[in-house]
Design a protein around this motif. Structure first.
Motif, short mmCIF file in Angstrom:
data_model
loop_
_atom_site.label_atom_id
_atom_site.label_comp_id
_atom_site.label_asym_id
_atom_site.label_seq_id
_atom_site.Cartn_x
_atom_site.Cartn_y
_atom_site.Cartn_z
N TRP A 114 0.79 -1.10 0.03
CA TRP A 114 -0.03 -0.36 0.07
C TRP A 114 0.90 1.37 -0.18
O TRP A 114 1.84 1.34 0.56
CB TRP A 114 -1.02 0.13 1.07
N THR A 115 0.62 2.15 -0.87
CA THR A 115 1.27 3.56 -0.95
C THR A 115 0.21 4.49 -0.71
O THR A 115 -0.71 4.78 -1.26
CB THR A 115 1.85 3.57 -2.42
N ARG A 116 0.52 5.63 0.28
CA ARG A 116 -0.39 6.78 0.68
C ARG A 116 -0.60 7.59 -0.59
O ARG A 116 0.30 7.92 -1.52
CB ARG A 116 0.34 7.45 1.70
N ASP A 117 -1.88 7.79 -0.62
CA ASP A 117 -2.29 8.80 -1.87
C ASP A 117 -2.02 8.29 -3.28
O ASP A 117 -1.69 9.28 -4.08
CB ASP A 117 -1.62 10.45 -1.70
N ARG A 122 -4.33 1.89 -4.64
CA ARG A 122 -5.77 1.68 -3.89
C ARG A 122 -6.78 0.76 -4.77
O ARG A 122 -7.35 -0.21 -4.22
CB ARG A 122 -6.22 2.85 -3.59
N MET A 123 -6.80 1.12 -6.04
CA MET A 123 -7.83 0.44 -6.89
C MET A 123 -7.43 -1.13 -7.08
O MET A 123 -8.14 -1.87 -7.05
CB MET A 123 -7.63 1.04 -8.30
N THR A 124 -6.20 -1.32 -6.97
CA THR A 124 -5.39 -2.52 -7.22
C THR A 124 -5.85 -3.38 -5.79
O THR A 124 -6.35 -4.52 -5.97
CB THR A 124 -3.88 -2.64 -7.36
N ALA A 125 -5.69 -2.83 -4.60
CA ALA A 125 -5.80 -3.53 -3.44
C ALA A 125 -7.46 -3.88 -3.39
O ALA A 125 -7.76 -4.91 -3.00
CB ALA A 125 -5.42 -2.58 -2.39
N GLU A 126 -8.39 -2.94 -3.88
CA GLU A 126 -9.52 -3.12 -3.70
C GLU A 126 -10.19 -4.35 -4.89
O GLU A 126 -10.72 -5.47 -4.19
CB GLU A 126 -10.28 -1.85 -4.24
N GLU A 127 -9.65 -4.46 -5.71
CA GLU A 127 -9.92 -5.22 -6.93
C GLU A 127 -9.37 -6.67 -6.30
O GLU A 127 -10.23 -7.65 -6.33
CB GLU A 127 -9.21 -5.01 -8.28
N GLY A 222 -12.69 1.70 11.03
CA GLY A 222 -11.53 1.27 10.47
C GLY A 222 -10.17 2.05 10.97
O GLY A 222 -9.31 1.37 11.30
N ILE A 223 -10.29 3.30 11.40
CA ILE A 223 -9.29 3.94 12.12
C ILE A 223 -9.22 3.54 13.41
O ILE A 223 -8.16 3.23 14.15
CB ILE A 223 -9.52 5.45 12.08
N ALA A 224 -10.51 3.50 14.02
CA ALA A 224 -10.47 2.80 15.47
C ALA A 224 -10.00 1.65 15.59
O ALA A 224 -9.24 1.45 16.55
CB ALA A 224 -12.03 3.05 16.08
N LEU A 225 -10.22 0.56 14.77
CA LEU A 225 -9.53 -0.80 15.01
C LEU A 225 -7.90 -0.60 14.81
O LEU A 225 -7.40 -0.98 15.66
CB LEU A 225 -10.25 -1.44 14.06
N GLN A 226 -7.56 0.31 13.85
CA GLN A 226 -6.27 0.31 13.78
C GLN A 226 -5.62 1.18 14.87
O GLN A 226 -4.34 0.58 15.43
CB GLN A 226 -5.81 0.91 12.46
N GLU A 227 -6.29 2.15 15.37
CA GLU A 227 -5.42 2.87 16.49
C GLU A 227 -5.34 1.95 17.69
O GLU A 227 -4.41 2.14 18.31
CB GLU A 227 -6.28 4.11 17.03
N HIS A 228 -6.60 1.31 17.87
CA HIS A 228 -6.62 0.25 18.91
C HIS A 228 -5.54 -0.98 18.70
O HIS A 228 -4.67 -1.12 19.73
CB HIS A 228 -7.87 -0.55 19.28
N SER A 261 -8.14 3.79 3.06
CA SER A 261 -7.90 5.33 2.78
C SER A 261 -6.43 5.75 3.71
O SER A 261 -5.86 6.59 3.31
CB SER A 261 -8.81 6.07 3.42
N ASP A 262 -6.47 4.97 4.81
CA ASP A 262 -5.31 5.20 5.87
C ASP A 262 -4.59 3.94 6.64
O ASP A 262 -5.20 3.62 7.68
CB ASP A 262 -5.83 6.41 6.86
N LEU A 263 -3.75 3.19 5.76
CA LEU A 263 -3.27 1.95 6.44
C LEU A 263 -2.28 2.25 7.36
O LEU A 263 -1.21 2.94 7.16
CB LEU A 263 -2.84 1.10 5.19
#
Length: 271
Positions: A114-117, A122-127, A222-228, A261-263
């Motif tokens: 994954w690469t930011r921005d 992102r499209m590749t990851a989703e697919e 998704g952010i809450a899970l990652q932060e935890h 969006s923010d891995l």
């Protein structure tokens, strides 16, 4: 999977892919996906833009990136004693993810850096997540993944969560700690003790599992899970991917959207 268009993968992608294969004792199949742009030029575009020359330039840059990536991953795999096979694929810009997903069906686990921005990444990851039919490990490409020995399972009792937990078993069997987390304020859950029930089931298999619950509050789930996960020292987050695709327009669940969006740490997703 290593797309080479429009930009090369982030710098740690190669080393991280080899590191994951090494931890699992697995062979690695590295596929670079070079861009294939059809010639749609006409006389006017040739005169004003020299479009054929620009297309040749873009395709050559993509191939050169692919060659460099294959050389890099071959050297890293040799250094880490990881069995490696490589291949070069081609795809039109809008079909890079589709080509990756189809190729991923022949593997036990798909690895996507994954690469930011980066919209193409992102499209590749989703697919790959939603169309390959295989579990997908998405990891940040700008930092070392380290040892994936504290696995955090995002658990809501759903089908996709159960699928993800099952697909993560090779990591769970190697983990020194497993944390099962439910988010209690995002949606109705099928019971109050669902995390504890899963923890007991894993403990019966001889795995070290503990249950906990959190609230997302104002954060995206998704952010809450990652932060935890980061807070408790988790090194891998496991969760089901919720969403579907129609004419390549993705409708993503809140947790999936926040992650892609923010891995912030490696995430294993199954759909």
């Amino acid at each position: 999977f290593l797309p080479t268009y429009t930009d090369p993968p982030a710098p740690k992608v190669v080393a991280n892919a080899v590191a994951v294969a090494r931890q699992l004792g697995a062979a690695l199949d590295a596929a670079v996906i070079n861009v294939d742009i059809p010639d749609v030029s006409n006389a006017l575009s040739n005169l004003l833009l020299d479009l054929p020359a620009k297309i040749r330039e873009v395709k050559a840059a993509s191939r050169n990136r692919g060659k460099a990536l294959l050389e890099s991953i071959a050297a890293e795999a040799s250094r880490c004693n990881v069995a490696l096979t490589t291949q070069e694929l081609k795809a039109q810009p809008a079909l890079i993810g589709e080509v990756a997903a189809k190729e991923g069906r022949y593997s036990d686990l798909c690895l996507v850096g994954w690469t930011r921005d980066s919209e193409p990444v992102r499209m590749t990851a989703e697919e790959v997540v939603f169309s390959s039919g295989r579990p997908s490990l998405i990891f940040p490409g700008d930092r070392d993944v380290g040892s994936l020995d504290h696995v955090v399972i995002a658990w809501d009792g759903s089908r996709v969560a159960a699928r993800a937990m099952g697909d993560a078993m090779p990591f769970l069997q190697r983990a020194s700690a497993i944390s099962i987390v439910t988010v209690t304020d995002e949606k109705a859950l099928p019971g109050q003790d669902i995390a504890e029930r899963l923890a007991h089931g894993l403990e019966a298999r001889g795995l070290n599992a503990k249950a906990a619950s959190i609230q997302a509050g104002k954060n995206e789930i998704g952010i809450a899970l990652q932060e935890h996960a980061v807070k408790i020292g988790g090194s891998l987050l496991v969760m089901g991917g919720w969403g579907h695709s129609r004419l390549r327009d993705f409708v993503l669940g809140g947790a999936t959207e926040g992650l892609l969006s923010d891995l912030r740490l490696p995430v294993l997703m199954s759909h």
